[in-house]
Design a protein around this motif. Sequence first.
Motif, PDB file in Angstrom:
ATOM      1  N   TYR A 160      -7.976   7.824  10.675  1.00 37.04           N
ATOM      2  CA  TYR A 160      -8.979   7.226  11.561  1.00 37.04           C
ATOM      3  C   TYR A 160      -8.780   5.716  11.653  1.00 37.04           C
ATOM      4  O   TYR A 160      -8.499   5.070  10.649  1.00 37.04           O
ATOM      5  N   PRO A 161      -8.926   5.166  12.832  1.00 37.99           N
ATOM      6  CA  PRO A 161      -8.743   3.721  12.986  1.00 37.99           C
ATOM      7  C   PRO A 161      -9.832   2.930  12.271  1.00 37.99           C
ATOM      8  O   PRO A 161     -10.995   3.354  12.248  1.00 37.99           O
ATOM      9  N   CYS A 162      -9.472   1.792  11.702  1.00 43.77           N
ATOM     10  CA  CYS A 162     -10.449   0.978  10.973  1.00 43.77           C
ATOM     11  C   CYS A 162     -11.406   0.294  11.957  1.00 43.77           C
ATOM     12  O   CYS A 162     -11.165   0.252  13.166  1.00 43.77           O
ATOM     13  N   GLU A 222       2.348  -5.558   6.545  1.00 41.45           N
ATOM     14  CA  GLU A 222       1.601  -6.134   5.425  1.00 41.45           C
ATOM     15  C   GLU A 222       2.174  -7.493   5.032  1.00 41.45           C
ATOM     16  O   GLU A 222       3.229  -7.912   5.527  1.00 41.45           O
ATOM     17  N   GLU A 251      -2.471  -0.239  15.091  1.00 38.39           N
ATOM     18  CA  GLU A 251      -3.154  -0.194  16.387  1.00 38.39           C
ATOM     19  C   GLU A 251      -3.174  -1.571  17.045  1.00 38.39           C
ATOM     20  O   GLU A 251      -2.916  -1.721  18.225  1.00 38.39           O
ATOM     21  N   SER A 261       0.824  -1.219   0.000  1.00 36.15           N
ATOM     22  CA  SER A 261       0.000   0.000   0.000  1.00 36.15           C
ATOM     23  C   SER A 261       0.849   1.256   0.000  1.00 36.15           C
ATOM     24  O   SER A 261       0.373   2.332  -0.361  1.00 36.15           O
ATOM     25  N   CYS A 290      -2.913  -4.122  11.298  1.00 34.38           N
ATOM     26  CA  CYS A 290      -2.841  -2.679  11.466  1.00 34.38           C
ATOM     27  C   CYS A 290      -1.921  -2.306  12.632  1.00 34.38           C
ATOM     28  O   CYS A 290      -1.681  -3.103  13.552  1.00 34.38           O
ATOM     29  N   THR A 308      -2.426  -8.933   6.564  1.00 37.22           N
ATOM     30  CA  THR A 308      -1.928  -7.645   7.074  1.00 37.22           C
ATOM     31  C   THR A 308      -2.509  -7.335   8.442  1.00 37.22           C
ATOM     32  O   THR A 308      -3.677  -7.598   8.712  1.00 37.22           O
ATOM     33  N   VAL A 320       1.627   3.430   8.871  1.00 37.52           N
ATOM     34  CA  VAL A 320       0.831   3.757  10.050  1.00 37.52           C
ATOM     35  C   VAL A 320       1.636   3.406  11.295  1.00 37.52           C
ATOM     36  O   VAL A 320       2.311   2.366  11.347  1.00 37.52           O
ATOM     37  N   PHE A 370       1.446   2.806   2.512  1.00 34.99           N
ATOM     38  CA  PHE A 370       0.783   3.662   3.503  1.00 34.99           C
ATOM     39  C   PHE A 370       1.320   3.267   4.882  1.00 34.99           C
ATOM     40  O   PHE A 370       1.099   2.154   5.351  1.00 34.99           O
ATOM     41  N   CYS A 378      -9.973  -2.457  14.266  1.00 37.21           N
ATOM     42  CA  CYS A 378      -9.175  -1.940  15.383  1.00 37.21           C
ATOM     43  C   CYS A 378     -10.058  -1.287  16.445  1.00 37.21           C
ATOM     44  O   CYS A 378      -9.785  -1.404  17.645  1.00 37.21           O
ATOM     45  N   ASN A 407       1.936  -0.893  11.083  1.00 44.03           N
ATOM     46  CA  ASN A 407       1.245  -1.852  10.215  1.00 44.03           C
ATOM     47  C   ASN A 407       2.271  -2.773   9.567  1.00 44.03           C
ATOM     48  O   ASN A 407       3.390  -2.354   9.215  1.00 44.03           O
TER      49      ASN A 407
HETATM   50  N1  THU Z   1      -3.971   0.460   8.456  1.00 42.06           N
HETATM   51  C1  THU Z   1      -3.613   0.570   9.777  1.00 42.06           C
HETATM   52  O1  THU Z   1      -2.478   0.248  10.148  1.00 42.06           O
HETATM   53  N2  THU Z   1      -4.536   1.028  10.656  1.00 42.06           N
HETATM   54  C2  THU Z   1      -5.819   1.354  10.339  1.00 42.06           C
HETATM   55  O2  THU Z   1      -6.616   1.671  11.221  1.00 42.06           O
HETATM   56  C3  THU Z   1      -6.259   1.312   8.943  1.00 42.06           C
HETATM   57  C4  THU Z   1      -5.277   0.827   7.952  1.00 42.06           C
HETATM   58  C5  THU Z   1      -2.988  -0.053   7.491  1.00 42.06           C
HETATM   59  C6  THU Z   1      -3.303  -1.401   6.928  1.00 42.06           C
HETATM   60  C7  THU Z   1      -2.555  -1.373   5.607  1.00 42.06           C
HETATM   61  O3  THU Z   1      -1.237  -1.818   5.837  1.00 42.06           O
HETATM   62  C8  THU Z   1      -2.518   0.096   5.236  1.00 42.06           C
HETATM   63  O4  THU Z   1      -2.905   0.816   6.400  1.00 42.06           O
HETATM   64  C9  THU Z   1      -3.430   0.473   4.094  1.00 42.06           C
HETATM   65  O5  THU Z   1      -4.708   0.010   4.318  1.00 42.06           O
END
Ligand code: THU
Length: 130
Positions: free
Chosen positions: A88-90, A44, A55, A22, A53, A51, A26, A24, A93, A42
């Motif tokens: 924002y947390p998913c 992956e 949190e 990603s 997260c 994967t 975190v 991305f 999480c 995070n």
């Molecule tokens: N991710 C987190 O670590 N925390 C979240 O609350 C949402 C998403 C990560 C999971 C993945 O590795 C990346 O962000 C993109 O979705």
Amino acid sequence: MTDKELFQAAVKAAENSYSPYSNFRVGAALLTAEGKLYTGCNIENGSYSMTICAERTAIFKAVSEGERNFARIAIAGSGDGDFSKPCYPCGACLQVMSEFDTDSTLSIVLSDGAHKLSDFLPAAFSLDEK
Ligand code: THU
């Protein structure tokens, strides 16, 4: 530790993010009621659904060390190195946070300030309601 310092610890934790798919990053910084800090990022996997997260990494690290009482969790996420937009947390999480937020005092610290879990998850699943 101030909320700002906790958020900076989350940004620092994002440096260890393993996110080649990603891109991305975190980071999460979890503070126990006694003031101990646990961080997570995070992680992956080529089998994408494996994967985890940031949190949950931080929470599971802490719980596996015997911690149960959490005061605050800061979360920082970014795809471009700018952590100023709130991450924002998913939902997964949030549900894990709710397991340990029995007295509804957990503070979720994002780049835009502090929130309560109920701001994001007003009705968490609970076995007590079954
Ligand atoms: N991710 C987190 O670590 N925390 C979240 O609350 C949402 C998403 C990560 C999971 C993945 O590795 C990346 O962000 C993109 O979705």
